[in-house]
Write an enzyme that holds these catalytic residues in place. Sequence first.
Site, mmCIF file in Angstrom:
data_model
loop_
_atom_site.group_PDB
_atom_site.id
_atom_site.type_symbol
_atom_site.label_atom_id
_atom_site.label_comp_id
_atom_site.label_asym_id
_atom_site.label_seq_id
_atom_site.Cartn_x
_atom_site.Cartn_y
_atom_site.Cartn_z
ATOM 1 N N PRO A 1 -25.984 -1.549 -22.039
ATOM 2 C CG PRO A 1 -27.624 -0.644 -20.668
ATOM 3 C CD PRO A 1 -26.163 -0.647 -20.923
ATOM 4 C CG ASP B 1 -23.909 3.230 -22.025
ATOM 5 O OD1 ASP B 1 -24.914 2.704 -21.493
ATOM 6 O OD2 ASP B 1 -22.792 3.282 -21.447
ATOM 7 C CG HIS B 2 -31.322 3.053 -22.917
ATOM 8 N ND1 HIS B 2 -31.641 4.246 -22.310
ATOM 9 C CD2 HIS B 2 -32.470 2.584 -23.479
ATOM 10 C CE1 HIS B 2 -32.932 4.495 -22.492
ATOM 11 N NE2 HIS B 2 -33.459 3.494 -23.196
ATOM 12 N NE ARG B 3 -23.872 1.651 -18.856
ATOM 13 C CZ ARG B 3 -22.609 1.459 -18.530
ATOM 14 N NH1 ARG B 3 -22.293 0.913 -17.368
ATOM 15 N NH2 ARG B 3 -21.654 1.797 -19.377
ATOM 16 C CG LEU C 1 -26.112 8.809 -24.526
ATOM 17 C CD1 LEU C 1 -25.222 8.328 -25.656
ATOM 18 C CD2 LEU C 1 -26.278 10.323 -24.582
#
Lengths: 476, 449
Positions: free
Chosen positions: B237, B418-420, B422
Amino acid sequence: MVMGELSQDTEVLVIGAGPGGYAAAFRAADLGMDVTMVDVEDRPGGECIFRGCIPSKALLFLADLLHDAGRVEGMGVTFSEPKLDLDRIRDWKNEVIDQLADGLVTLSEKRGVQRIKGRAIFESSKEVRLQDSDVSRITFRHAVLATGSHPRPLPDRPFEKGSRIMDSAGALELPDIPERLLILGGGYVSLEMGTVYAALGSQVTVAVRSDRLLRGADPDLVEPLFKKLQEILSNIHFNTNVASMKEKENRVEVKFEGDVDKSEQSFDRVLVAIGRKPSSQGIGLENTKVKVNDRGYVDVDEKRRTADENIFAIGDVAGGPLLAHKAFREGKVAAEAIKGLPSAFDVRAIPAVVYTDPQVAWCGLREETARKEKQKIEVVRYPWKFSGRAATVGLQNGVTKIVVDPDSGRVLGVGITGRNTEGMISEGVLAIEMGALAEDVGFTIHPHPTLSETLGEAAEIFVGSVTHHLPKKREK
Amino acid sequence: MARPFKLPDLGEGVHEGEVLNVLVSVGDHVNEGDPILEVETDKATAEIPSPFTGKVEEIKVKAGETVQVGDVLMTFSDTEDGEAKPAAEAPPKKEEKSEKMEEKKKEEEPEKEPEKPKEKKKPPEKEGEGPVPASPATRRVARELSVDLREVSPSGPGGRVTMDDVRAFAEKGKAEKAEEKAPPEREEKERPEARPIEEKAPEMPDFTKWGEVERVPVRSIRRATAKQMALAWSQIPHVYNQDMVDMSKLEEFRQKHKKEVEEKGGKLSVTVFALKAAATALKQHPRFNASLDSGAGEMVLKHYYHIGVAVNTEEGLVVPVVRDVDRKSIVELSIELNDLVQRTRERKVKLEEMQGGTFTITNVGPMGGGYFAPIINFPEAAILGMGAARMQPVVIEREKGKYDVVPRLAMPVVLSIDHRILDGADALRFMETLIDSLEDPEEMFMTMT
């Protein structure tokens, strides 16, 4: 230019229209070149057609037939004494010659090869003048020298036409059937002519300088022939020379030295068949850059080019085995080289055939040569007493042998003695040229029952799978 | 005894490649280490060295074919001198400075190459001084092609040279001459069949209903990119953080030192500074230098700093990696980056030079781009995009309450994360570090490690 002088120009000049010459001329013409062929005769054919291969084989056919007719009595067929019409035999032989020579004329015409009768002598690397000819000069871009060879006379005694002392050409003219014929020499000419005259009814004596017949063949191949010759010839003397010969009106008195019980004998005719010499003299080669060695043969390279860039030499005059089929191939190589093709005379095997009965044929590496030079070989022999086909014709006096390289299994040489070896030796030549292994020959199915089968079975002795003979015990 | 040679594992996640060139022919004698195939994998061309010393018995692939790791490429038979000798280490990637993969132009001898036996002249030796076994027609062809039979490796029984042997020998001579002149031209290669990029691809409508279409197989770099982007997009994401960098001071600095670096063989570009600034930021913000292993439920934090630089080539996007950016000086980076980019454009970069990155920079500035949203180079955690620096009006506070609008050289930057692993705040902090370094070169020198 002198009045009345007729001069010509050509791209390729072929000197000599024997087997080498006409093969070169035809090939050059087929490759699109302008060709002129000069010969002392009025038709192509040379020694082979007129005085050698062809007439001798025609007569040998009759000789074999006469002999076979005699030997089948034991098989239940009896012929009465044959009637020999010498004139008719001579005429038939000449008809054969004419047919072939006329055929060559037709082929020359169809190919646009210009034929000129005459004797060519080099004036330079680009020009010849002609003797006994309608044309006086020919200028050329390239020349192919194919003047061949001629029978060697005794040192102090040149051949004379009509003499009782004949050369091979004279003998083939069949002047008569001598009651007693002396043949000097132990080569194939002697043995073939001896066979012919013996069949026609002469008592033939063969006198040989060395200790064996057919020095160019392995002794084990000559042995079966020797046995047969001992039956049909009156005498065979080894280690014998002629000290002197005196020609009288109706006989020749000969004094021998050597292994003869009676040193003075007289014969009706004598055939001198002690070898041949290259015909390289008196043709003006000194006016060119062509180099001739001390035995009279012309030096040539792989393409059959001489030391003179414009001039090629092929056939007997170029040395090597004095064989028509060798000349054929050389003639083609020379023509192709002139055309600029990357041809070369790089053959690996040249067959030789002696047309006696049994015939002797060989090609490639000879066993005797290999052993003398200590080359590692293995030899397999298939005696014809094991051949079914040989039994059916009552001719088991023969042997087929193959010389093999023990490491690679490659066929290096083939030698065959027996009836019809002329038909079998080509398989050997092909095998050697192709680099075939004994396996390749052995695994090739040969038809049964044939004489050619002996070649397959000999190969299979090496491989280990032979049927009608015991296999060799070989260490692996 | 035939020994098969299978395509070795070529590196991270690389399972297949396209055969560009087969460099040997059946019957050739090869030594261990001789290049035998050129394969294009992922985004690089690799020369595959022969693992054996022996004779090529059978070649099972041809140019244009796609091969999978583990496919048998060719088989070798023992030479007549003895057993075929396998290499100690077959896969090229194990050798850092893989000398086996050097171009033919390089003069160094490959380390592991054994003594070259003079086998080509062998067959005549065994038979005494016999001529080379070959049929009359073969000899004629040899003459036509100016081939010396003694130099040809025979494939026939008992050392016989066949016509194919002669032709192959002549072809190899020609090919070797051609390769010395120029790298292989792509247009000459066979077009392979199109193969699916995804196993469960969605149905396509029938486009021909509406007009004429042309179908072009998607291969090599384009294909690899397609797969990679699809993967990155589906797994990560993305969140984007845009900003602007005032490059005025850095540009002054750059102009001052540009010539000096050029003399040393390098190119002092904006990207070089970006590399250094990024390395600094990565050190201070370790989660940006990581990968999420969702299978294991772990974050892999890397203690090395290899940064990939996206390069646009004729065939597509290729990302060579500069290793240990933190340990190299600006000058060193200038030289290395310049060389990498050149070689990448010439398709001469090795496969391993494109592996092992922890972060990627994609600078479209030279092409005049602005803001854009780059896709993260899976399995990395972030990517920095840079646009063209342009003179822009910028508001500065001269003194409290007093504002001036001044022209400054401003470069747009975008950071995708990478919103997983960060968050937006992480991104802001990372950007702050990065932008501070770039806006104030002296600050960069003070703080960089």
